[in-house]
Design a protein around this motif. Structure first.
Motif, mmCIF file in Angstrom:
data_model
loop_
_atom_site.group_PDB
_atom_site.id
_atom_site.type_symbol
_atom_site.label_atom_id
_atom_site.label_comp_id
_atom_site.label_asym_id
_atom_site.label_seq_id
_atom_site.Cartn_x
_atom_site.Cartn_y
_atom_site.Cartn_z
ATOM 1 N N VAL A 128 0.661 -1.326 0.022
ATOM 2 C CA VAL A 128 -0.026 -0.170 -0.043
ATOM 3 C C VAL A 128 0.974 1.195 -0.248
ATOM 4 N N ILE A 129 2.409 1.271 0.913
ATOM 5 C CA ILE A 129 3.149 2.381 0.777
ATOM 6 C C ILE A 129 3.936 2.522 -0.625
ATOM 7 N N LEU A 130 3.684 1.853 -1.128
ATOM 8 C CA LEU A 130 4.565 2.198 -1.653
ATOM 9 C C LEU A 130 4.111 1.941 -3.410
ATOM 10 N N HIS A 131 3.419 2.049 -3.614
ATOM 11 C CA HIS A 131 2.034 2.029 -4.503
ATOM 12 C C HIS A 131 1.176 3.715 -4.207
ATOM 13 N N GLY A 132 1.430 3.877 -2.491
ATOM 14 C CA GLY A 132 0.901 5.643 -2.301
ATOM 15 C C GLY A 132 2.030 6.276 -2.893
ATOM 16 N N ALA A 133 2.908 6.138 -2.334
ATOM 17 C CA ALA A 133 4.675 6.442 -2.845
ATOM 18 C C ALA A 133 4.432 6.976 -3.602
ATOM 19 N N VAL A 134 4.607 5.856 -5.262
ATOM 20 C CA VAL A 134 5.037 6.369 -6.112
ATOM 21 C C VAL A 134 3.676 7.544 -7.265
ATOM 22 N N SER A 135 2.841 7.486 -6.115
ATOM 23 C CA SER A 135 1.718 7.841 -6.887
ATOM 24 C C SER A 135 1.243 9.524 -7.135
ATOM 25 N N VAL A 136 1.955 9.679 -5.958
ATOM 26 C CA VAL A 136 2.648 11.221 -5.594
ATOM 27 C C VAL A 136 2.701 11.944 -6.266
ATOM 28 N N PRO A 137 2.036 13.217 -6.820
ATOM 29 C CA PRO A 137 2.821 14.084 -7.819
ATOM 30 C C PRO A 137 3.407 15.332 -7.271
ATOM 31 N N ILE A 138 4.483 15.495 -8.549
ATOM 32 C CA ILE A 138 5.486 16.675 -7.974
ATOM 33 C C ILE A 138 4.554 18.236 -8.116
ATOM 34 N N SER A 139 5.252 19.105 -6.481
ATOM 35 C CA SER A 139 4.709 20.469 -7.661
ATOM 36 C C SER A 139 5.506 20.935 -8.395
ATOM 37 N N SER A 140 4.686 21.682 -9.429
ATOM 38 C CA SER A 140 5.073 22.539 -10.950
ATOM 39 C C SER A 140 6.826 23.080 -10.694
ATOM 40 N N ASP A 141 7.195 23.251 -9.913
ATOM 41 C CA ASP A 141 8.121 24.346 -9.395
ATOM 42 C C ASP A 141 9.338 23.957 -9.596
ATOM 43 N N SER A 142 8.990 22.232 -8.553
ATOM 44 C CA SER A 142 9.957 21.695 -8.016
ATOM 45 C C SER A 142 10.740 20.731 -9.060
ATOM 46 N N SER A 143 9.832 20.360 -10.138
ATOM 47 C CA SER A 143 9.932 18.917 -11.285
ATOM 48 C C SER A 143 10.641 19.447 -11.881
ATOM 49 N N PRO A 144 11.377 20.364 -11.973
ATOM 50 C CA PRO A 144 12.303 20.874 -13.005
ATOM 51 C C PRO A 144 14.358 20.521 -11.992
ATOM 52 N N ALA A 197 14.965 8.629 -20.554
ATOM 53 C CA ALA A 197 13.523 7.856 -20.061
ATOM 54 C C ALA A 197 14.570 7.157 -18.370
ATOM 55 N N VAL A 198 14.628 8.101 -18.001
ATOM 56 C CA VAL A 198 15.361 7.807 -16.361
ATOM 57 C C VAL A 198 14.208 7.628 -15.311
ATOM 58 N N LEU A 199 14.591 7.075 -13.717
ATOM 59 C CA LEU A 199 14.212 7.088 -13.204
ATOM 60 C C LEU A 199 14.497 7.761 -12.478
ATOM 61 N N THR A 200 13.190 8.291 -11.116
ATOM 62 C CA THR A 200 13.358 8.895 -10.098
ATOM 63 C C THR A 200 14.361 8.665 -8.874
ATOM 64 N N SER A 201 14.812 8.944 -8.133
ATOM 65 C CA SER A 201 15.303 8.095 -6.986
ATOM 66 C C SER A 201 14.438 6.920 -6.259
ATOM 67 N N LEU A 202 13.109 8.356 -6.043
ATOM 68 C CA LEU A 202 12.039 7.970 -5.907
ATOM 69 C C LEU A 202 12.166 5.931 -6.119
ATOM 70 N N GLN A 203 11.628 6.136 -7.523
ATOM 71 C CA GLN A 203 11.465 5.189 -8.092
ATOM 72 C C GLN A 203 12.431 4.354 -7.940
ATOM 73 N N GLU A 204 13.477 4.014 -8.224
ATOM 74 C CA GLU A 204 14.245 3.532 -7.723
ATOM 75 C C GLU A 204 14.239 2.477 -6.536
ATOM 76 N N ALA A 205 13.835 3.681 -5.295
ATOM 77 C CA ALA A 205 14.547 3.683 -4.011
ATOM 78 C C ALA A 205 12.922 2.437 -4.065
ATOM 79 N N VAL A 206 11.968 2.255 -4.744
ATOM 80 C CA VAL A 206 10.555 1.362 -4.546
ATOM 81 C C VAL A 206 11.068 -0.134 -4.857
ATOM 82 N N LEU A 207 11.974 0.051 -6.212
ATOM 83 C CA LEU A 207 12.267 -0.827 -6.922
ATOM 84 C C LEU A 207 12.863 -2.060 -6.052
ATOM 85 N N THR A 208 14.457 -1.172 -4.962
ATOM 86 C CA THR A 208 15.595 -1.610 -4.619
ATOM 87 C C THR A 208 14.133 -2.084 -3.393
#
Length: 1598
Positions: free
Chosen positions: A1188-1204, A1213-1224
């Motif tokens: 549940v937590i992993l799924h929730g975490a990956v679903s969280v959007p980013i605010s557009s000002d920090s997105s860059p 085609a790169v993963l964000t560190s969060l996604q890396e962490a989830v897979l890890t």
């Protein structure tokens, strides 16, 4: 014989000589003979001849003298013989003088007859007298009385004569003078004509009286009373001038005889019903002097010219004294005189001081009253007054001194015995006499002297008057007569001040007094108020010292003279002044003020008024005086050291009350106040330092009040005085020295402490400067004074300005750097508190920060001197405990049960803790760092039980406060950091600043838990503490601040790195390297990370031994049971995860808080570490929670000002560190399951399920609640909206993981049972179906390749398991997937290149090939419906199913020739294979063929016709393509037929194929080259069917 010569008037002179010779040469002539001789002389005296007259007069005088001299000689002769019997008193016959010896008898008779003659009666003895003048008689009487007083005193007969004859005579003769009133016309006043007073007689009478009083006062007490009363009356204003003059001269004669005056006082004034003679004399003199000023007698001719003369001299004086004549100084040449209200009386030099030389009493030759020069009477009266004062004072002073000496000697002789009550009776008597004398005379004296002083224009006269007043004041003081003393002092004071000024000032002090003073007088003595128009030289102009600003006032030379007298009085007679100090000082204060003297260092007054403006004008005359006056003033107070204690107290009280008045006056206006009193209090204190104790309290109490005064200058001096006194007091060499006299030291320091209560900043500034100097000079010897001094330094408040706090802080720095070792250890806690309070003040940030540095220094000092401090504190503690027990109270000390040294540390930590929640971020930061550093560096010194307090009371308390403050902090933006400091946007609200503090604190506490874990775990409640810590981490992690939440997770990570302590003793180095505190071993003890391992004699160890709490090691085999801790951590992690990933429930509110990516990343990264500790009990349940937590975490959007910063650009085609962490995280799990036991493997399907969810994100990004997210490519960066992540790379990576994992686990029971393969296919179907509609092109390509990989692994397994039915549901899914992909509903993008298209087509071909290799060959093991669906799909893909209604544009693209060809081939291959097991399949392929062939026929025909019609025009491209496609299909079919077993082909097919041939031939004429080449390919294979025909018989009809 001689007698006859006389009667005949012959040879008078010879006669006289002869008589004289006869009488002087022997003593034979006696009795009758003698009387005859004397009468003879008298008769000659009254002849007409002048010469004879005078000679006779002389002879008479001589003869009278001789008679008395004989008697004296006779007395001498008989002195040695027996005393004669006392004379009989009641001698009726005056002549019975039998008791007298012969010479005495002659003298007696002579004197008696003289009286008779003067009285105009017949003589008894001098028979034959014809005439006699009274004047001559009186002269003779006087000379006898004057020359032979002893005769009258020794012989009763003579004294009897005096009483009975002389006195009545005198009184009788006086009568005309008494009755006479000058200027009353006789007729009007009385019918009887009044005898006018006659000068010669009156004058001679007065001389006689003077002699009588002088010599025979003791005999004639009553008579003298009458004489004196008469004298007093003669001074009356209504008497003739000459009479008054003579009377004054007589009075003067009395005044030079103080002992006589004293007798008067004793005989009359002190008796009950007697006339107060002495007082009357003095008062009469006073009245006389006044009357001269008020009523110039009408008879005095010169008085008419007085005003003129007065005004002249007045104008002269004022002219001289004006500022223009400044140089003329004191060189006035005007005559000495008195001047009052326009009456001008010159002053003559009448007599030498102390002797009464009369002028008019000596005019024996004058018959008429002489005219008396102006001012004579005044001059005599003046001298009389001065002599009177001088005489009395010197006499009494002498006697008092003598008496004091005697008393002193008696005390020395018998020091113990109390003063005897019987005593010597004359002493109290003497005192009473003195007091009576003073009481009788002082009123009159004062009245006269004041008036004269006011009227005096001559410096010498003034000086004399002042001296008289001064000596009277001193005498009264010495005798303890307060009222007269104050009256005289008041007079001098008034005279010192400008006219009318005095009244305002001194009336306040002397109002009650003046009422007393003048009501005492019996006679009306008018007290004259000083007149304003005294023509005096002006020497200074200044401002009066008043509350309301007034004009200027003028000081004259006389004022200055009086001032000097006043100074002299105070200086020489200070001991007697008592309460009059107030008058004296008040006056001096005003004078000092007018002259513009200002206090300088030490309270000395210096001239300094230049700045104050033009109000003060000083002539050069006074300018030269000023330093002298200033000097005398200082000496006056220096001499206070010689005063006794009582007088000193009087002086101090006077100064205090004076100062109170000055304070009153300075209220409410900002005028310069009078600082005289304060300056002089300081001076007095400084010179009396050796007995400071007796005056310290009143002195400082008053100065403290001054310090609170609203007037700044006043306050400043109050503070100056008090601080100078304290400094002087501390540096003074007291006996015994201060170090041994703690009481005195505390007494001296106390006012310094009191100053802290004053709110004025300038005072506090002085106070602190004083502290600084005390520290620099006496810092080493303060001892018990330290708490006081520290209290002063620490008494700062925020409402005091910066500079104050800065000064106080300098003091503190000095204390911390230099004096910690010298102060008692009990004060160290105060130092900590004070340093803390500087940290908390909010005026000056730098000081706050520096004071935190000081706390660090203090902690270092504690560390270095630990043992010494401990010992001293324990000694103290023991004493305190004992006291507390005696009182039956518990010991009152902070953190009581802990040992005192630990308490010191706890106080330090508590202070730092307070600073950690200061409103200013910089302070919090610094304090936090310091606190955690000290705990880390010096924590080893604490006893284990104390750690309990540190954890709960310090650390957790701090965390609570910080958490509270952070959550309630203000979110308003702070514009700037004060001044023009810019604030970074990450700190521009209070909330953000508190966030930083929270981060620091949490990290610090976590670090302590990490590094001191071993120690903490031995405390009983470690688990509880752990829970609390986790709770804090959780609330921080869930705070709506990215910085805090992220940091909380870092702390979480830190406490998870804890290692259960290792038991092997051989690994300490490794441990130290790992930053983990090693276990305490026998001789080694860890003292925290980064510190070397200390030997066992370290301070901490010694302290531990002292308290007997050696840290105990756990028993060998027993592990510290940690699992509970870890599971508690897991629960916290889970709570954090669920809270922060739960999407917001509300609508699309912009203010929703969304956790940041780094936070989520960190959160997920914690899991692997945590998992290692809980793997043992990790269940399916937990895995679900994790999912549940992993799924929730990956679903969280980013605010557009920090997105860059977080998102890769869309193309990568790169993963964000969060996604890396989830897979890890999943990877860790999967690896754990891999090596784990069998029962763990049930988790595989769950992991697949999780991964597949992620795979779906590629096409369906997850929703986060109801928030609208924009796709990242369309979001403009500056809109504060939420951007969905690019989930494609993540989904694709997940897919790869799925494939890998499936590769490993395809055969696992759980994987088969849970239909994992079916799920994979079902998930892949989504991207496959979307194909070109996928967000990323790579997705469907990857999906295809993954599908192919999975199928290549999974299909064999599925086939094996076919019988079990576990895969039944998979096949329809698979069919759907194929169909969705191969016949997608999405159109390829317009910009697709030919090469791309061909590549994509190749993929489709690959799928078809998979079907032909992996599925169709095994049709027996596969459900029939599935095979049927595959066939119909192939059919649909084959050439013949392409619709004929293509538009030209579509045709290009949609004609997947290669794909159609492969489908067709596969279809045919399957159709013609011998494996066809069902009629249905065969039917499909047969149907398909006939349709195809039919359609080919149509197309070809239509083409030929169109070609023909069109002539030279080319046909539309669309039609050409179609014909080419048909031709290609025909050639493919021919190939397939060739390869197939003939028996598998239906005869009908052949017929249709051959029927095509002619149509093909017809097409040869076409003009299109493409068509021609295709035609060529189609026609080629027909050659294989060209065979010679075979007979039917042969064909099997036989």
């Amino acid at each position: 014989m001689l007698w006859q010569l006389m009667e005949n008037g012959l040879e008078e002179l010879k006669l006289l000589q002869t008589v004289l010779v006869l009488l002087t040469t022997n003593t034979i002539v006696h009795d009758e003979v003698l009387s005859k001789a004397i009468v003879l002389c008298f008769r000659l005296h009254f002849t007409k001849d002048n010469i004879t007259n005078n000679t006779a007069a002389a002879t008479v005088r001589q003869v009278v003298t001789v008679v008395f001299e004989r008697m004296v000689a006779e007395d001498e002769k008989f002195k040695g013989l027996s005393e004669e019997p006392p004379a009989v008193q009641g001698n009726s016959n005056r002549r019975s003088v039998s008791t007298l010896r012969p010479s005495a008898k002659d003298a007696y008779m002579l004197f008696q007859d003289l009286c008779q003659l003067v009285n105009a009666d017949a003589p008894y003895w001098l028979v034959g007298m014809t005439e006699m003048t009274r004047t001559f008689g009186l002269e003779l009487l006087e000379s006898v009385l004057n020359d032979f007083p002893q005769v009258f005193l020794q012989h009763q007969e003579f004294s009897f004569l005096l009483k009975e004859r002389v006195c009545p005579l005198v009184i009788k003769l006086f009568s005309p003078n008494i009755k006479f009133r000058q200027g009353s016309s006789s007729s009007a006043s009385s019918p009887a004509p009044v005898e006018k007073p006659y000068f010669p007689i009156c004058m001679r009478l007065l001389r006689v009286v003077s002699v009588l009083i002088k010599h025979f006062y003791s005999l004639l007490v009553t008579e003298c009373e009458i004489f004196l009363s008469l004298l007093v009356k003669f001074l009356d204003g209504e008497k003739p001038q000459w009479l008054r003059a003579v009377a004054v001269e007589s009075v003067h004669r009395l005044c030079v005889q103080p002992h006589l005056l004293r007798s008067f006082c004793q005989s009359y004034d002190m008796k009950q019903h007697s006339t107060k003679v002495f007082r009357d004399i003095v008062n009469a003199l006073g009245s006389f002097i006044q009357s001269l000023f008020i009523l110039p007698s009408a008879g005095n001719t010169s008085s008419t010219s007085t005003p003129a003369g007065g005004s002249v001299s007045g104008s002269q004086a004022s002219g001289q004294g004006g500022p223009g004549a400044a140089g003329a100084g004191g060189s006035l040449t005007t005559q000495a005189a008195f001047e009052y209200r326009g009456i001008w009386i010159p002053l003559m030099n009448v007599s030498v001081q102390g002797s009464a030389k009369a002028t008019y009493l000596e005019m024996l030759d004058k018959v008429e009253p002489p005219s008396i020069p102006e001012g004579y009477a005044m001059s005599v009266a003046f001298s009389a007054l001065l002599d009177l004062v001088r005489g009395i004072t010197s006499m009494i002073e002498r006697e008092v001194s003598k008496q004091e000496q005697e008393a002193a000697m008696r005390e020395e002789a018998e020091p113990v015995s109390p003063p005897q009550s019987d005593g010597r009776p004359q002493e109290p008597m003497a005192h009473e006499v003195w007091e009576e004398m003073v009481n009788a005379c002082w009123c009159g004296l004062l009245a006269a002297l004041s008036l004269l002083l006011d009227a005096s224009t001559d410096e010498t006269a003034t000086e004399n008057i002042l001296k008289a007043e001064l000596s009277m004041a001193s005498l009264c003081g010495r005798l303890g007569l307060v009222t007269p003393r104050d009256a005289f002092i008041t007079a001098i004071c008034k005279a010192s001040l400008p006219p009318h000024y005095a009244l305002t000032i001194l009336s306040s002090n002397a109002a009650n007094l003046s009422n007393k003073v003048y009501s005492i007088q019996g006679q009306s003595v008018q007290i004259v108020s000083p007149s304003s128009d005294s023509h005096q030289q002006v020497v200074a102009v200044g401002q009066p010292l008043t509350a309301q600003p007034q004009g200027t006032v003028v000081l004259t030379a006389k004022n200055i003279q009086c001032m000097r007298t006043l100074l002299n009085l105070a200086h020489c007679h200070g001991g007697y002044l008592g309460t009059s100090w107030q008058l004296v000082l008040a006056t001096l204060q005003h004078l000092v003020w007018i002259l513009g003297l200002k206090p300088a260092v030490g309270g000395v007054l210096k001239p300094g008024r230049a700045v104050e403006g033009p109000s003060t004008v000083l002539t050069t005359a006074v300018m030269t005086d000023l330093p002298v006056i200033s000097n005398i003033l200082s000496r006056l107070f220096e001499s206070s050291q010689y005063l006794d204690d009582v007088s000193l107290h009087h002086l101090i009280n006077a100064l205090c009350s004076l100062s109170m008045e000055a304070m009153e006056m300075a209220y409410g206006n900002n005028k310069e106040p009078s600082l005289f009193a304060v300056a002089k209090l300081l001076e007095t204190g400084l010179v009396n330092m050796d007995r400071i104790e007796i005056l310290w309290r009143p002195l400082t109490a008053h100065l403290l009040e001054v310090c609170q005064h609203p007037n700044a200058r006043m306050r400043e001096w109050g503070a100056e005085a008090i601080t100078s006194l304290i400094k002087a007091g501390l540096s003074f060499k007291h006996e015994p020295p201060l170090s041994q006299n703690q009481r005195l030291q505390l007494l001296l320091l106390n006012p310094l402490k009191e100053l802290s209560n004053v709110l004025h900043a300038d005072i506090r500034q002085k106070q602190l400067e004083c502290v600084l100097q005390i520290l620099q000079n006496q810092g080493d010897s303060l001892g018990p004074g330290w708490p006081l001094v520290l209290g002063v330094i620490g008494a700062i408040r925020n409402d005091q300005g910066e500079s104050l706090i800065r000064t106080a802080f300098q003091c503190l720095q000095l204390v911390v750097t230099d004096f910690l070792p010298t102060m008692p250890c009990t004060c160290l806690q105060i130092v900590v508190d004070v340093a803390g309070s500087f940290g908390l003040q909010n005026q000056e940030l730098n000081i706050s920060l520096t004071s935190i540095g000081l706390l660090w220094n203090i902690s270092d000092y504690f560390f270095q001197r630990g043992e010494a401090i401990t010992e001293e504190l324990e000694r103290e503690e023991a004493i305190l405990l004992k006291q507390a027990q005696d009182k039956g109270e518990p010991l009152n000390r902070p953190f009581h049960p802990a040992p005192p040294f630990d308490c010191l540390w706890l106080c330090l930590y508590a202070k730092l803790g307070e600073l950690c929640v200061d409103p200013r971020p910089a302070v919090r930061k610094s304090a936090g760092q310091t606190m955690f550093s000290t705990i880390a560096a010096h924590g080893t010194l604490l006893q284990p039980p104390t750690w309990n307090i540190v954890v709960w009371k310090v650390l957790f308390h701090l965390l609570d406060c910080v958490r509270k403050s952070s959550t309630t902090a203000d979110k308003e933006k702070i514009e700037s950091g004060g001044g023009n400091i810019l604030i970074h946007h990450s700190r521009d609200t209070a909330e953000k600043q508190w966030a930083e503090t929270w981060v620091l604190t949490l990290a610090g506490v976590a670090r302590i838990f990490n590094t001191r874990r071993y120690l903490l775990q031995q405390l009983g409640d470690f688990f509880k503490a752990w829970e609390v810590l986790l709770d804090h981490i959780q609330s921080a992690a869930l705070s709506k601040n990215n910085e805090v939440s992220l940091a909380a997770l870092k702390s979480f990570q830190e406490i998870l790195q804890l290692v259960t302590p290792i038991k092997d003793t051989d690994k300490p180095d490794a441990l130290a390297a790992m930053d983990v505190p090693p276990v305490l071993m026998e001789s080694i003890q860890g003292s925290g990370p980064g510190r070397p391992l200390v030997r066992s004699d370290s301070l901490a160890e010694r302290l531990a031994q002292r308290y007997g709490a050696q840290p105990s090691l756990p028993p060998p085999g027993e592990e510290l049971d940690d699992s509970a801790l870890w599971w508690s951590a897991w629960n916290s992690w889970y709570r954090i995860g669920t809270e922060c990933t739960r999407p917001p429930s509300g609508g699309t509110d912009k203010l929703v808080f969304v956790p940041s990516q780094p936070f989520l990343t960190a959160l997920i990264q914690i899991f692997p570490a945590l998992y290692q500790h809980i793997a043992v009990g990790f269940s399916m349940e937990d895995l679900k929670k994790l999912g549940v937590i992993l799924h929730g975490a990956v679903s969280v959007p980013i605010s557009s000002d920090s997105s860059p910063f977080i998102l890769p650009s869309y193309t990568e085609a790169v993963l964000t560190s969060l996604q890396e962490a989830v897979l890890t995280a999943l990877d860790v799990l999967q690896k754990a399951i891999c090596v784990g036991s069998e029962n763990l493997q049930v988790m595989y399907p769950a992991i697949f399920e999780q991964l597949l969810l992620f795979v779906e994100f590629s096409c369906k990004p997850p929703q986060y609640g109801k928030m609208e997210t924009k796709h990242v490519a369309n979001a403009k960066y500056n809109q504060a909206e939420w951007v969905a992540l690019n989930y494609v790379p993540f989904a694709e990576r997940s897919l790869e993981v799925v494939v890998d994992l499936y590769h490993k686990t395809a055969c696992h029971k759980a994987v088969i049972t849970e239909k994992v393969l079916q799920n994979i296919i079902k998930t892949l179907r989504i991207p496959l179906g979307l194909k070109y509609a996928c967000p990323a092109e790579s997705t469907w390509k990857l999906a295809v390749s993954s599908l192919l990989k999975v199928l290549s692994i999974g299909l064999p397994v599925a086939r094996q398991q076919a019988s079990s039915g576990k895969f039944d549901t998979m096949w329809p899914e698979l069919a759907n997937a194929f169909e969705d992909f191969l016949f997608t509903k999405s159109t390829p993008p317009d910009n697709l290149s030919i090469q791309e298209f061909q590549r994509n087509e190749a993929v489709d071909v690959e799928v078809v090939q998979l079907i032909s290799t992996e599925i169709l060959p095994f049709a027996n093991f596969i459900p029939k419906e599935f095979v049927g669906r595959i066939m119909s799909m192939l059919n649909k893909g084959s050439i013949h199913s392409q619709s004929s209604s293509f538009t030209e544009a579509e045709m290009d693209i949609r004609m997947r020739e290669e794909f159609s060809k492969v489908c067709f081939e596969t279809l045919l291959q399957f159709s013609f294979s011998n494996k066809v097991s069902t009629p249905q399949e065969g039917y499909i392929s047969r149907m398909a063929l006939s349709v195809l062939l039919q359609r080919a026929q149509d197309v070809l025909r239509r083409y030929v016709e169109d070609e023909r019609l069109s002539g030279r025009c080319p046909l539309p491209r669309q039609q050409v393509t179609e014909i080419i496609f048909v031709l290609k299909a025909i050639s493919t079919l021919m190939d397939s037929l060739k390869k197939t077993q003939p028996e598998n082909v239906d005869g009908n097919v052949w017929a249709q194929v051959i029927a095509l041939y002619p149509t093909l031939v017809e097409c040869i004429t076409c003009s299109s080259p493409e068509v021609s080449s295709a035609l060529k390919d189609a026609l080629g294979p027909f050659k294989d069917f060209m065979q010679p025909p075979v007979s039917k018989v042969q064909n099997g009809e036989s």
